[in-house]
Design a protein around this motif. Structure first.
Motif, PDB file in Angstrom:
ATOM      1  N   MET A  85      45.349  37.602  45.901  1.00 32.00           N
ATOM      2  CA  MET A  85      45.153  38.424  44.719  1.00 32.00           C
ATOM      3  C   MET A  85      43.686  38.779  44.536  1.00 32.00           C
ATOM      4  SD  MET A  85      48.108  38.985  43.515  1.00 32.00           S
ATOM      5  CE  MET A  85      47.557  39.713  41.984  1.00 32.00           C
ATOM      6  N   ALA A  86      42.793  37.822  44.813  1.00 34.07           N
ATOM      7  CA  ALA A  86      41.357  38.107  44.695  1.00 34.07           C
ATOM      8  C   ALA A  86      40.923  39.169  45.698  1.00 34.07           C
ATOM      9  CB  ALA A  86      40.560  36.817  44.905  1.00 34.07           C
ATOM     10  N   ARG A  87      41.487  39.126  46.886  1.00 34.55           N
ATOM     11  CA  ARG A  87      41.133  40.137  47.892  1.00 34.55           C
ATOM     12  C   ARG A  87      41.583  41.532  47.453  1.00 34.55           C
ATOM     13  NH1 ARG A  87      42.379  39.720  54.407  1.00 34.55           N
ATOM     14  NH2 ARG A  87      41.181  41.581  55.004  1.00 34.55           N
ATOM     15  N   HIS A  88      42.792  41.630  46.874  1.00 33.04           N
ATOM     16  CA  HIS A  88      43.266  42.925  46.389  1.00 33.04           C
ATOM     17  C   HIS A  88      42.388  43.428  45.240  1.00 33.04           C
ATOM     18  CE1 HIS A  88      46.850  43.569  48.793  1.00 33.04           C
ATOM     19  NE2 HIS A  88      47.232  42.321  48.587  1.00 33.04           N
ATOM     20  N   LEU A  89      42.010  42.531  44.336  1.00 28.87           N
ATOM     21  CA  LEU A  89      41.174  42.927  43.210  1.00 28.87           C
ATOM     22  C   LEU A  89      39.807  43.392  43.692  1.00 28.87           C
ATOM     23  CD1 LEU A  89      40.759  43.178  40.183  1.00 28.87           C
ATOM     24  CD2 LEU A  89      40.115  40.762  40.128  1.00 28.87           C
ATOM     25  N   LEU A  90      39.244  42.680  44.657  1.00 25.56           N
ATOM     26  CA  LEU A  90      37.948  43.088  45.226  1.00 25.56           C
ATOM     27  C   LEU A  90      38.041  44.474  45.848  1.00 25.56           C
ATOM     28  CD1 LEU A  90      35.016  42.460  46.151  1.00 25.56           C
ATOM     29  CD2 LEU A  90      36.024  41.398  48.185  1.00 25.56           C
ATOM     30  N   SER A  91      39.128  44.728  46.583  1.00 24.42           N
ATOM     31  CA  SER A  91      39.306  46.036  47.201  1.00 24.42           C
ATOM     32  C   SER A  91      39.423  47.134  46.151  1.00 24.42           C
ATOM     33  CB  SER A  91      40.538  46.010  48.096  1.00 24.42           C
ATOM     34  OG  SER A  91      40.778  47.274  48.676  1.00 24.42           O
ATOM     35  N   ALA A 151      26.479  51.839  32.032  1.00 25.90           N
ATOM     36  CA  ALA A 151      25.555  50.761  32.358  1.00 25.90           C
ATOM     37  C   ALA A 151      26.209  49.871  33.399  1.00 25.90           C
ATOM     38  CB  ALA A 151      25.188  49.955  31.116  1.00 25.90           C
ATOM     39  N   VAL A 152      25.437  48.907  33.889  1.00 27.14           N
ATOM     40  CA  VAL A 152      25.942  47.958  34.873  1.00 27.14           C
ATOM     41  C   VAL A 152      26.800  46.908  34.172  1.00 27.14           C
ATOM     42  CG1 VAL A 152      25.284  46.174  36.535  1.00 27.14           C
ATOM     43  CG2 VAL A 152      24.012  48.323  36.447  1.00 27.14           C
ATOM     44  N   LYS A 153      27.952  46.614  34.748  1.00 29.77           N
ATOM     45  CA  LYS A 153      28.829  45.557  34.260  1.00 29.77           C
ATOM     46  C   LYS A 153      29.093  44.573  35.394  1.00 29.77           C
ATOM     47  CE  LYS A 153      30.786  45.756  30.753  1.00 29.77           C
ATOM     48  NZ  LYS A 153      30.446  45.203  29.413  1.00 29.77           N
ATOM     49  N   ALA A 154      29.413  43.354  35.027  1.00 25.83           N
ATOM     50  CA  ALA A 154      29.771  42.317  35.999  1.00 25.83           C
ATOM     51  C   ALA A 154      31.274  42.133  35.975  1.00 25.83           C
ATOM     52  CB  ALA A 154      29.053  41.004  35.673  1.00 25.83           C
ATOM     53  N   LEU A 155      31.943  42.506  37.072  1.00 17.39           N
ATOM     54  CA  LEU A 155      33.400  42.476  37.139  1.00 17.39           C
ATOM     55  C   LEU A 155      33.836  41.316  38.038  1.00 17.39           C
ATOM     56  CD1 LEU A 155      34.125  46.287  37.544  1.00 17.39           C
ATOM     57  CD2 LEU A 155      33.781  44.955  35.454  1.00 17.39           C
ATOM     58  N   PRO A 156      34.438  40.268  37.487  1.00 14.28           N
ATOM     59  CA  PRO A 156      34.866  39.124  38.292  1.00 14.28           C
ATOM     60  C   PRO A 156      35.932  39.512  39.307  1.00 14.28           C
ATOM     61  CG  PRO A 156      34.841  38.577  35.956  1.00 14.28           C
ATOM     62  CD  PRO A 156      34.694  40.059  36.056  1.00 14.28           C
ATOM     63  N   VAL A 157      35.762  39.043  40.534  1.00  9.79           N
ATOM     64  CA  VAL A 157      36.733  39.320  41.587  1.00  9.79           C
ATOM     65  C   VAL A 157      37.206  38.048  42.285  1.00  9.79           C
ATOM     66  CG1 VAL A 157      35.941  41.673  42.035  1.00  9.79           C
ATOM     67  CG2 VAL A 157      34.844  39.762  43.224  1.00  9.79           C
ATOM     68  N   PHE A 158      36.437  36.970  42.202  1.00 12.81           N
ATOM     69  CA  PHE A 158      36.787  35.755  42.946  1.00 12.81           C
ATOM     70  C   PHE A 158      36.202  34.572  42.191  1.00 12.81           C
ATOM     71  CE2 PHE A 158      36.285  33.270  47.165  1.00 12.81           C
ATOM     72  CZ  PHE A 158      37.567  32.760  47.049  1.00 12.81           C
ATOM     73  N   THR A 159      37.057  33.655  41.744  1.00 19.02           N
ATOM     74  CA  THR A 159      36.627  32.512  40.949  1.00 19.02           C
ATOM     75  C   THR A 159      37.188  31.236  41.553  1.00 19.02           C
ATOM     76  OG1 THR A 159      36.578  33.884  38.948  1.00 19.02           O
ATOM     77  CG2 THR A 159      36.571  31.499  38.649  1.00 19.02           C
ATOM     78  N   LEU A 160      36.318  30.244  41.703  1.00 22.47           N
ATOM     79  CA  LEU A 160      36.689  28.977  42.333  1.00 22.47           C
ATOM     80  C   LEU A 160      36.457  27.831  41.350  1.00 22.47           C
ATOM     81  CD1 LEU A 160      34.932  29.477  45.793  1.00 22.47           C
ATOM     82  CD2 LEU A 160      37.363  29.761  45.304  1.00 22.47           C
ATOM     83  N   LEU A 161      37.348  26.854  41.392  1.00 20.06           N
ATOM     84  CA  LEU A 161      37.208  25.646  40.593  1.00 20.06           C
ATOM     85  C   LEU A 161      36.417  24.613  41.388  1.00 20.06           C
ATOM     86  CD1 LEU A 161      37.878  23.875  38.126  1.00 20.06           C
ATOM     87  CD2 LEU A 161      40.033  23.270  39.260  1.00 20.06           C
ATOM     88  N   ALA A 162      35.352  24.098  40.799  1.00 22.73           N
ATOM     89  CA  ALA A 162      34.529  23.060  41.425  1.00 22.73           C
ATOM     90  C   ALA A 162      34.803  21.742  40.708  1.00 22.73           C
ATOM     91  CB  ALA A 162      33.049  23.425  41.354  1.00 22.73           C
TER      92      ALA A 162
END
Length: 433
Positions: free
Chosen positions: A59-65, A132-143
């Protein structure tokens, strides 16, 4: 396909409910907002998060694309990386730990927080409707915390280890694009810089007492012994601040932490070998910045791409501030920290899904808003810039309008609004606070 047909129906329900829900983003709140408060198969939506088989990486790969193809069709893909603490309590939440609360702490006041640590990678790009520039999350990992890993008998990974793995994963997903990773001083480590060498560029802060060296002397026919890895040591950057011989150049940064007028800075820049015992020297371009007005302390930045211009390095690093804005807006408008799962699988899926929903709403708003849009305009209220609140409102309005104000064919009489939809709208208004 990432989901089966039955699971996909539940995905649509939860996504629509998460957009429309005004308060907590629990599964029950999503079901209420979609008119399924009396549905007997409500457990299927819970099982989508804690039991169903689907791959979050896919899902993260599709969102990034989707984000890259829509907003960054050409040029470098700038990705900001940073961690945040999701404040959670409960003995059944095994991955939680005790961390420094970055929001409530200051330089002289330390506040602890119990919660989950997330590392998020966000595409830093201009968004048309925001201007303006926005930060769009595409990949989130739990540490997971060190205590959690020790309890499970797993090797503990540092935050920089997760950053290295996540950065390499993104490089594999974008093999033909120029990628620039931007992070704060937590990610200014040799291992990360060496790991992405040849695949991407790393821009981060640099310590004023960093060990910098000149290139090694060229070898000739009379040279003996092993080739030198580095040349003589260079002066510390903090020494250059007080050295009258340091060549300073004045420049104006157009985008400086949201300032429309720009910011005038004095910079000094050069290339050097960044060295730490145990790892090979890394060629970098360092940029030393000081404020002519004296309001900000001197700072230093570096780029592993030695050919990049100093002004470009500063401009790309300043984009990183939007990551903090995104974290704040997801808490305020998308209910991050209000979910109540305790299952390990549900926890690992829900927060990345809510962060990804931020990017989806921003993309949907591109079709609904423009820089000249005036949502919620009134005689006493004139907006000059659109915010994520406007984006969320426009998407919600489109969803409600699609259900309530349906346009029938010309040969049919208009239908009345069903009572259940009126009840859902009333609940959304009454329990908004």
């Amino acid at each position: 396909m990432c989901f089966t047909a039955p699971s996909w129906e539940h995905v649509l329900v939860l996504v629509m409910g998460a957009v429309l829900a005004p308060g907590k983003r629990t599964v029950s709140a999503c079901l209420r907002m979609t008119g399924r408060a009396e549905a007997q198969n409500f457990s299927s939506c819970h099982q989508l998060l804690n039991r169903a088989r689907w791959n979050t990486h896919a899902m993260a790969r599709h969102l990034l694309s989707m984000v890259v193809n829509r907003l960054v069709p050409e040029g470098p893909v700038v990705i900001g990386m940073d961690d945040t603490i999701e404040r959670r309590w409960g003995r059944r939440i095994t991955a939680r730990g005790i961390y420094r609360d970055p929001v409530r702490s200051s330089h002289g006041h330390f506040v602890k927080a119990s919660g989950l640590r997330w590392l998020s990678f966000m595409v830093l790009t201009p968004v048309p409707w925001a201007g303006a520039v926005k930060a769009l999350p595409v990949f989130t990992l739990l540490a997971p915390s060190q205590r959690s890993n020790l309890h499970r008998g797993r090797r503990h990974k540092l935050l920089t280890d997760w950053a290295r793995q996540g950065a390499l994963q993104l490089c594999r997903w974008l093999p033909d694009r120029d990628i620039v990773f931007v992070g704060d001083s937590s990610f200014a480590v040799h291992e990360l810089a060496h790991a992405i060498t040849g695949r991407a560029t790393l821009i981060s802060r640099l310590r004023l007492d960093a060990n910098l060296f000149a290139p090694p002397p060229e070898r000739n026919a009379r040279s003996v012994g092993r080739p030198a890895q580095k040349g003589p040591p260079l002066p510390k950057l903090k020494t250059l601040l007080s050295d009258p011989a340091t060549p300073w150049h004045r420049m104006t940064v157009s985008s400086w932490y949201g300032r429309k007028q720009g910011k005038t800075l004095e910079i000094a820049s050069d290339t050097a070998l960044w060295y730490r015992p145990g790892t090979p020297p890394k060629p970098i371009r360092w940029v030393l910045v000081r404020d002519p007005e004296g309001k900000r302390a001197p700072q230093a930045f570096f780029s592993t791409d030695t050919a990049r211009e100093p002004a470009d390095i500063i401009a790309l690093f300043v984009r990183r501030w939007q990551v903090e804005v995104t974290f704040a807006e997801t808490r305020a408008h998308l209910g991050v920290e209000t979910q109540r799962q305790w299952s390990d699988k549900a926890i690992a899926r829900t927060t990345p899904a809510l962060l990804g929903l931020y990017s989806l709403i921003s993309l949907w708003a591109c079709d609904l808003l423009s820089t000249t849009s005036t949502p919620y305009a009134a005689a006493w209220y004139r907006k000059t810039n659109l915010t994520f609140t406007d984006a969320t409102g426009s998407v919600r309005l489109a969803l409600w309008a699609g259900e309530v104000f349906q346009h029938p064919p010309p040969d049919r009489e208009p239908q009345e609004i069903p009572p259940d939809r009126l009840v859902r709208m009333a609940e959304a208004l009454c329990f908004a606070a």
